[in-house]
Design an enzyme around this catalytic site. Structure first.
Site, mmCIF file in Angstrom:
data_model
loop_
_atom_site.group_PDB
_atom_site.id
_atom_site.type_symbol
_atom_site.label_atom_id
_atom_site.label_comp_id
_atom_site.label_asym_id
_atom_site.label_seq_id
_atom_site.Cartn_x
_atom_site.Cartn_y
_atom_site.Cartn_z
ATOM 1 N N SER C 24 51.318 46.892 41.583
ATOM 2 C CA SER C 24 51.502 48.046 40.703
ATOM 3 C C SER C 24 50.203 48.427 40.003
ATOM 4 C CB SER C 24 52.561 47.705 39.661
ATOM 5 O OG SER C 24 52.740 48.779 38.774
ATOM 6 N N LYS C 48 53.279 52.530 40.199
ATOM 7 C CA LYS C 48 52.652 52.326 38.893
ATOM 8 C C LYS C 48 53.717 52.180 37.808
ATOM 9 C CE LYS C 48 49.531 52.659 35.606
ATOM 10 N NZ LYS C 48 48.601 51.514 35.415
ATOM 11 N N GLY C 49 53.479 51.257 36.880
ATOM 12 C CA GLY C 49 54.420 51.047 35.790
ATOM 13 C C GLY C 49 54.793 52.363 35.111
ATOM 14 N N GLY C 75 46.126 50.607 30.275
ATOM 15 C CA GLY C 75 47.149 50.720 29.230
ATOM 16 C C GLY C 75 48.388 51.451 29.700
ATOM 17 N N ASN C 134 57.945 44.934 34.353
ATOM 18 C CA ASN C 134 56.628 44.437 33.925
ATOM 19 C C ASN C 134 56.736 43.882 32.511
ATOM 20 O OD1 ASN C 134 54.039 44.057 33.059
ATOM 21 N ND2 ASN C 134 53.291 46.081 33.646
ATOM 22 N N CYS C 137 53.951 44.233 29.214
ATOM 23 C CA CYS C 137 53.724 45.384 28.330
ATOM 24 C C CYS C 137 53.637 44.901 26.884
ATOM 25 C CB CYS C 137 54.886 46.373 28.425
ATOM 26 S SG CYS C 137 55.150 47.008 30.080
ATOM 27 N N LYS C 172 57.705 40.975 37.001
ATOM 28 C CA LYS C 172 56.255 40.792 37.135
ATOM 29 C C LYS C 172 55.770 39.954 35.973
ATOM 30 C CE LYS C 172 51.953 42.086 38.459
ATOM 31 N NZ LYS C 172 51.530 43.469 38.638
ATOM 32 N N GLY C 222 40.993 40.798 40.856
ATOM 33 C CA GLY C 222 40.060 40.695 41.973
ATOM 34 C C GLY C 222 39.860 39.261 42.426
HETATM 35 C C1 LIG Z 1 43.453 49.422 37.591
HETATM 36 C C2 LIG Z 1 44.624 48.491 37.543
HETATM 37 C C3 LIG Z 1 45.852 48.937 37.019
HETATM 38 C C4 LIG Z 1 46.943 48.086 36.954
HETATM 39 N N1 LIG Z 1 48.149 48.537 36.470
HETATM 40 C C5 LIG Z 1 49.242 47.713 36.479
HETATM 41 C C6 LIG Z 1 50.517 48.161 36.101
HETATM 42 O O1 LIG Z 1 50.735 49.346 35.803
HETATM 43 N N2 LIG Z 1 51.546 47.263 36.079
HETATM 44 C C7 LIG Z 1 51.363 45.958 36.451
HETATM 45 O O2 LIG Z 1 52.304 45.170 36.420
HETATM 46 N N3 LIG Z 1 50.160 45.513 36.845
HETATM 47 C C8 LIG Z 1 49.097 46.354 36.875
HETATM 48 N N4 LIG Z 1 47.894 45.884 37.311
HETATM 49 C C9 LIG Z 1 47.787 44.498 37.761
HETATM 50 C C10 LIG Z 1 47.970 44.397 39.279
HETATM 51 O O3 LIG Z 1 49.231 44.867 39.685
HETATM 52 C C11 LIG Z 1 47.787 42.945 39.734
HETATM 53 O O4 LIG Z 1 48.809 42.158 39.156
HETATM 54 C C12 LIG Z 1 46.458 42.366 39.341
HETATM 55 O O5 LIG Z 1 45.439 43.346 39.457
HETATM 56 C C13 LIG Z 1 46.066 41.143 40.170
HETATM 57 O O6 LIG Z 1 45.954 41.437 41.526
HETATM 58 P P1 LIG Z 1 44.542 41.796 42.236
HETATM 59 O O7 LIG Z 1 43.578 40.728 41.843
HETATM 60 O O8 LIG Z 1 44.838 41.825 43.694
HETATM 61 O O9 LIG Z 1 44.146 43.135 41.709
HETATM 62 C C14 LIG Z 1 46.802 46.750 37.396
HETATM 63 C C15 LIG Z 1 45.588 46.314 37.916
HETATM 64 C C16 LIG Z 1 44.512 47.151 38.012
HETATM 65 C C17 LIG Z 1 43.205 46.654 38.597
#
Ligand SMILES: Cc1cc2nc3c(=O)[nH]c(=O)nc-3n(C[C@H](O)[C@H](O)[C@H](O)COP(=O)(O)O)c2cc1C
Ligand SMILES: Cc1cc2nc3c(=O)[nH]c(=O)nc-3n(C[C@H](O)[C@H](O)[C@H](O)COP(=O)(O)OP(=O)(O)OC[C@H]3O[C@@H](n4cnc5c(N)ncnc54)[C@H](O)[C@@H]3O)c2cc1C
Ligand SMILES: Cc1cc2nc3c(=O)[nH]c(=O)nc-3n(C[C@H](O)[C@H](O)[C@H](O)COP(=O)(O)OP(=O)(O)OC[C@H]3O[C@@H](n4cnc5c(N)ncnc54)[C@H](O)[C@@H]3O)c2cc1C
Ligand SMILES: Cc1cc2nc3c(=O)[nH]c(=O)nc-3n(C[C@H](O)[C@H](O)[C@H](O)COP(=O)(O)O)c2cc1C
Ligand code: FES
Ligand code: FES
Lengths: 263, 308, 308, 263
Positions: C24, C48-49, C75, C134, C137, C172, C222
């Site tokens: 997400s 997206k959340g 946010g 999620n 929050c 999540k 990452g």
């Molecule tokens: C730009 C960005 C926006 C994110 N927005 C959300 C979100 O809206 N809801 C959520 O649960 N996680 C959000 N995350 C977290 C990702 O879903 C994920 O859990 C986290 O980035 C770890 O995975 P990765 O290392 O593959 O990115 C966001 C991550 C990034 C980088």
């Protein structure tokens, strides 16, 4: 007694870096102090530029040094990303190296010696054989490789002129078909040795150590471990001892008395 | 840059001539770095975790690479306090005399083992300016969970060691529930806190389906954990008033400065010592230049000076 | 490699044709990737959340680079469920019809907000195969701590949303107290868990002494967090029996395979989508090849097959 | 209406990459599809090889495209590690690029237009001025730089032949001493405009927007934000709006109606 360290950080420049076989390279580095300090069996820890996400240096033995020219000769196999990047360092490029690391071979004079190398274990074994020959010993050399195109060291071994040179390949593409341990058994049957030196894959060295022990011959083996520092600061390079506990591959080794190692 | 900034700091009674310390387990016991530079110039060094009796540590392999970091499972291999003092005591005594503070890290598998190790240190190690209690050691009686995993458990360790020495006690914290555990440790008389220890991680060889190391989990360190560590130091800074030593992924003066701004009094260089053995004095120089560039006359003015 | 391995998995009732999901917030709402490849080939996407009413999110800057990672403070900017469905509903309905499961993420600042958002989704989003709650929050009534920061708080959210839908609920999780919170969520009827969300971190501009982002702390993602995430999935796997979706630093089929071996049924690609927009189908291919190379006929045989 | 995306991932090859000023470089990349798709004011997101620890692409506008040759011209300043590595990409080296990104300038025909650029804001402004000139407008161009050696775009601006070209440098080393906004005020006093286009440092653009608003002239500004994806997937590139809330720099921008931005 105060503990003391003689390990330094030096700059080096690549003098040449060329393929000498299939995924086997020969790199000559210019680093005058290191070239004059390294003793056979010691190693160095090389920073390979080009990918900041890989933070760890790569440890390498050396095949020869030329203290006059200020150069050190490395023979290495490309096995992963780090060695691939190393193989792409052009002549003239620079980086840093930590060394001299480790203890080196014990190469005092004596009777006939046998040097057994597998793959890129050859560089330190050739360096040992050369030092043993210079100490006045007869030295037979067994060199093994998976296949002909991955063999390195035969010319250097023959140049010693100090004894027999036997080459084995796993696939029979060159020399004897089979393993270095088979060649070693044949040599043990024909000659009287008072020292075996070996470096290569762990399973091979374990076999060599067993044969030497069986024949009652002293055996020194140069071991490999995942290493972080190379100078005794991190304890990540442990070697299990027969008597229990661990020794450090980078400080107490990389050369060990094979009979003390828990293979 | 020649600088007139006063760099001396006081880490809970450990009077350091500058904030640069070294992280336990990444600096041997100091002497390994004398071939690279004069270790006496550092503010302090922290020795490898040491227990009353020798520990073997874990089988090989103990290290694997990760993106911008490494993972280790050394398992606190150490020769025991007696052998430690016999081998390195003279060197460490000399280092103290050269103005570099020696902080001896204390390890244990149980409260009794901590106490016993500290008693031995008290008796045999006059050169130690202070002790660091590593509460991340596995608790043998609790199936290997860290000794200081909860505020209660951490407080219990602290309460047991506090009466055993008048010298400063720093507690090395795991990257977990930092604010709460920091408060518990402060309440039990810790003089300072150092954080963070490695973050537990896991790397699997997908061909063999086995761990890349000899244990299923191991500790992540290096640049990959820096931002996480800075956040935790800031959390601890908001939670307690005893001084902090910031640890995690420091490779430059800027990284060290982030810890200071987030509330650290001192900063330890860890993994970077292993890959760039001259890192610590370089980082000290860069930190000093930064302090000068901030227009302060004393580095202490910058501790916790993060603006938000 | 052409493979005969069956790749279909069941994430708590969400029947995916393969284990590859998207994290997400790192995948827009799917359509942004249609210029790069056929999104319909993925097992699922997670949107997206989204909250009942629109959220503005945080001021700029919202992203900075870290070693082998990034940090973000978006946010949870979102247009609210009504606008979300109006804008993307038809696209998402089509995606479901193409065989890619749509998981809609639900955000809220309080129990009431989660319930309200889920009610709206229930009413307006027939295309959703399931929902992801999620629980990271910020809780407005608790000074910004995460809604699901403790097992009790997480259970409370779960208990409130459970009766509002018969569709599968994935939760999540934040990278914190994973085993305990997982057990609490399972007990309240969660169908699956996805982990990990970003790890809180901090990056300070040492010249200005201010955060590099608009908030003091932000979320690290990452490759830097991958090993930590794998360990947490393994902890959750040991703690609960509901299926897991592994998230964190996946850039290759090997990274995805580690999650599967550690106990994940599905794997989400996150940050890597942003820097290599074709990552997800490539990773799916690599994962399929790996499964074949392991000599299994069904990827389900490899879930939790880590040997230790 | 179904949302749809026209952003692709393309390979590119560096055709040339040379310094054209102090830390200012001109890179011509060969990427035929991208060259034919890019419209003035759009941008691209470039993967710069050589350091896997930096995972994020770098966004760049372009100065011109040559769809026949299949090339795109980038002008960029070396400001950090990523742009330093970009400047070291030799001709012939390859990587990938995401594009075309963003909305581009609105360049319909009309009256006299004013283009105001600061530093490496010049490339998209030159591209806009060229498009406006091609649409039959008179276009005056103000180009600002800190100092002469960092100036780029004067030749391209003069080649348009569509109006006045005024150069300013902060230090007076070339052209007018002072800021682009001062040159803009002078031009506003002399000419009647119905459009201002601008790109440069945020403070400069805010000043330009204020002057344009004061003069009742429409103003389009190309904004910069830290960007992760460049194609609307991450919401990290937000631009605060006067009316409240945020828009996305990479999708709703990078070109915005300056009167709608909360500067
Ligand atoms: C730009 C960005 C926006 C994110 N927005 C959300 C979100 O809206 N809801 C959520 O649960 N996680 C959000 N995350 C977290 C990702 O879903 C994920 O859990 C986290 O980035 C770890 O995975 P990765 O290392 O593959 O990115 C966001 C991550 C990034 C980088
Ligand atoms: C004291 C010492 C001396 C050495 N001398 C030589 C030498 O003269 N010539 C030479 O070619 N190699 C030598 N090696 C091995 C060499 O260090 C590794 O091949 C190299 O570090 C691999 O780096 P990489 O990034 O290419 O591989 P990685 O991507 O790190 O790994 C690829 C594979 O290589 C193997 N590997 C990685 N590191 C090591 C290691 N330290 N030991 C054994 N296997 C490893 C593993 O199987 C791994 O899966 C020596 C190692 C040690 C410890
Ligand atoms: C839509 C768009 C178009 C652009 N077009 C051009 C162009 O045509 N030519 C050109 O030279 N530059 C352009 N930029 C800016 C360029 O992307 C940055 O200079 C570059 O990403 C910096 O990377 P770095 O790794 O060298 O610097 P870093 O090491 O990341 O940062 C060094 C310094 O550069 C600045 N910086 C970094 N990223 C950005 C950014 N995204 N926006 C503004 N400042 C930044 C910061 O002050 C930072 O401290 C554009 C940016 C955007 C968003
Ligand atoms: C090889 C190695 C051994 C370590 N041994 C110890 C130890 O004995 N005691 C301890 O408290 N921390 C130990 N650590 C953790 C470090 O002291 C430090 O807290 C951690 O590595 C984070 O800092 P860094 O990212 O700068 O390395 C060790 C770390 C490494 C890499
Ligand atoms: S590699 Fe660090 S102690 Fe041997
Ligand atoms: S950079 Fe990702 S949405 Fe704009």
């Amino acid at each position: 007694m105060q503990p003391s360290s003689k390990v330094h950080l030096y700059d080096f420049e690549v003098a040449s870096n060329d393929a000498v076989g299939e995924k086997v390279y020969r790199l000559v580095m210019r680093s005058p102090e290191l070239a004059s300090e390294l003793r056979p069996g010691q190693f160095m820890n090389v920073a390979v530029p080009g990918d900041a996400s890989h933070i760890v240096r790569l440890p390498f033995s050396f095949a020869s040094t030329d203290p006059e020219a200020g150069t050190v000769e490395l023979i290495y196999a490309v096995v992963g990303e780090g060695t691939r990047r190393l193989s792409e360092m052009p002549a003239g490029s620079t980086s840093t190296v930590v060394g001299p690391c480790g203890n080196g071979w014990d190469v005092k004079p004596g009777g006939r010696a046998l040097a057994v190398a597998g793959g890129v274990g050859a560089p330190p074994v050739i360096a040992a054989a050369r030092a043993l020959a210079e100490a006045g010993r007869e030295v037979d050399v067994v060199l093994g490789a998976q296949t002909k195109s991955r063999l390195w060291g035969e010319d250097d071994a023959r140049a010693l002129g100090a004894g027999e040179v036997v080459v084995t390949t796993d696939d029979g593409s060159y020399g004897m078909r089979g393993f270095t341990t088979q060649a070693m058994e044949a040599l043990l049957a024909r000659h009287e040795y008072d020292l075996v030196v070996t470096c290569g894959p762990a399973v091979m060295m374990a076999g060599v150590a067993r044969l030497a022990e069986g024949a009652g011959v002293a055996c020194q083996a140069s071991l490999e471990r995942m290493m972080t520092c190379g100078f005794g600061a991190c304890s990540t390079c442990n070697v299990a001892m027969r008597a229990g506990g661990y020794k450090s591959c980078c400080m107490d080794g990389p050369v060990f008395d094979a009979s003390e190692v828990a293979w | 840059m020649v600088s007139d900034v006063s760099m001396a700091v006081d880490l809970g009674g450990i009077k350091m001539k500058n904030p640069i310390n070294t992280a336990s387990g990444t600096f041997g016991n100091g002497w390994q770095f004398e071939g690279f530079y004069d270790v006496g110039q550092l503010g302090a060094i922290t020795t490898k975790g040491c227990a009353a009796e020798p520990w073997d540590g874990n089988p090989a392999p103990r290290m694997c690479e990760l993106p911008s970091g490494i993972m280790n499972s050394v398992g606190l291999q150490n020769p025991g306090v007696r052998e430690f003092v016999r081998s390195y005591g003279d060197y460490l005594q000399g280092l103290e005399e050269r103005g570099c503070r020696v902080i001896c890290q204390v390890a244990g598998h149980s409260i009794e083992e901590y106490v016993r190790a500290l008693e031995l240190f008290e008796e045999l190690a006059p050169f130690a300016s202070g002790f660091e209690i590593n509460i991340s050691c596995p608790n043998v009686s609790r199936g290997g969970a860290a000794m200081g995993a909860t505020p209660e458990a951490a407080a219990e360790v602290m309460a047991a060691v506090r009466p055993r020495t008048k010298r400063p006690i720093v507690v090395k914290m795991a990257p977990h529930d930092v604010a709460e555990i920091a408060r518990a440790l402060e309440a039990e008389g810790a003089d300072a806190l150092s954080l963070i220890n490695t973050i537990p991680g896991m790397a699997i060889d997908v061909r063999t389906r086995r761990s890349k190391l000899s244990r299923p989990t191991a500790g992540v360190s290096g640049p990959a954990i820096h931002a996480i560590a800075v956040r935790m130091v800031w959390e601890a800074h908001k939670a307690v008033s005893i001084p902090l030593c910031g640890i995690g992924g420091v490779t430059s003066g800027e990284d060290a400065a982030e810890f200071i701004l987030a509330g650290a009094t001192a900063v330890s260089v860890g993994t970077q010592n292993l890959v760039d053995p001259t890192a610590a004095p370089r980082i000290l120089g860069e930190l000093t230049d930064w302090a000068a560039s901030q227009g302060v006359s004393d580095i202490n003015e910058l501790i916790g000076a993060f603006e938000c």
